[in-house]
Design a protein around this motif. Structure first.
Motif, PDB file in Angstrom:
ATOM      1  N   TYR A  13      29.585  -3.880 -46.511  1.00 33.71           N
ATOM      2  CA  TYR A  13      29.954  -2.846 -47.476  1.00 33.71           C
ATOM      3  C   TYR A  13      29.788  -3.427 -48.876  1.00 33.71           C
ATOM      4  O   TYR A  13      29.933  -4.638 -49.068  1.00 33.71           O
ATOM      5  N   HIS A  49      30.103  -5.064 -39.990  1.00 36.24           N
ATOM      6  CA  HIS A  49      29.458  -4.176 -40.960  1.00 36.24           C
ATOM      7  C   HIS A  49      29.514  -4.790 -42.359  1.00 36.24           C
ATOM      8  O   HIS A  49      30.441  -5.514 -42.690  1.00 36.24           O
ATOM      9  N   HIS A  74      31.941  -8.209 -45.670  1.00 28.02           N
ATOM     10  CA  HIS A  74      31.461  -8.254 -44.285  1.00 28.02           C
ATOM     11  C   HIS A  74      32.703  -8.183 -43.414  1.00 28.02           C
ATOM     12  O   HIS A  74      33.559  -9.072 -43.468  1.00 28.02           O
TER      13      HIS A  74
END
Length: 115
Positions: free
Chosen positions: A38, A36, A32
């Motif tokens: 991933y 965002h 994080h």
């Protein structure tokens, strides 16, 4: 079989952070950063080091995670090898957030590796 799997509530993953999670018996580092999420295979393609133990570098144009063993960096967005000694990307996976939960769907290349 290529479904999204819940890995926990968004509150379990502060920004910035990286955490080892298991998705359908595959070790994945969930990251994080900068708002965002991933997901990458938790493996450095140079020597197999655990990326989940590596440092995040999120202030660069291409945010990365570094292997703790030799410093190879991988792009968060697609797993591309950004610095030596790694020359091959690590696998990236799809992430979505719904209803306060984080979900990961493994890429198709893992379909044959699941038990």
């Amino acid at each position: 079989m290529n479904d999204f799997h819940s890995v926990g509530p968004t509150t379990d993953f502060p920004d910035p952070s990286s955490q080892l999670v298991e998705v359908d018996e595959i070790a994945v580092v969930l990251i994080h950063a900068a708002g965002h999420f991933y997901a990458l295979d938790d493996v450095c393609t140079h020597d197999g080091g655990p990326l989940s133990d590596g440092d995040l570098c999120v202030e660069e144009a291409t945010p990365t995670i570094a292997c703790p063993r030799h410093g190879a960096q991988f792009a968060l967005a697609d797993g591309a090898a950004v610095t030596m000694p790694a020359t091959k990307a690590t696998q990236a996976h799809e992430v979505k957030v719904e209803g306060g939960q984080v979900y990961v769907r493994l890429c198709d290349s893992h379909a044959n590796t699941r038990k």
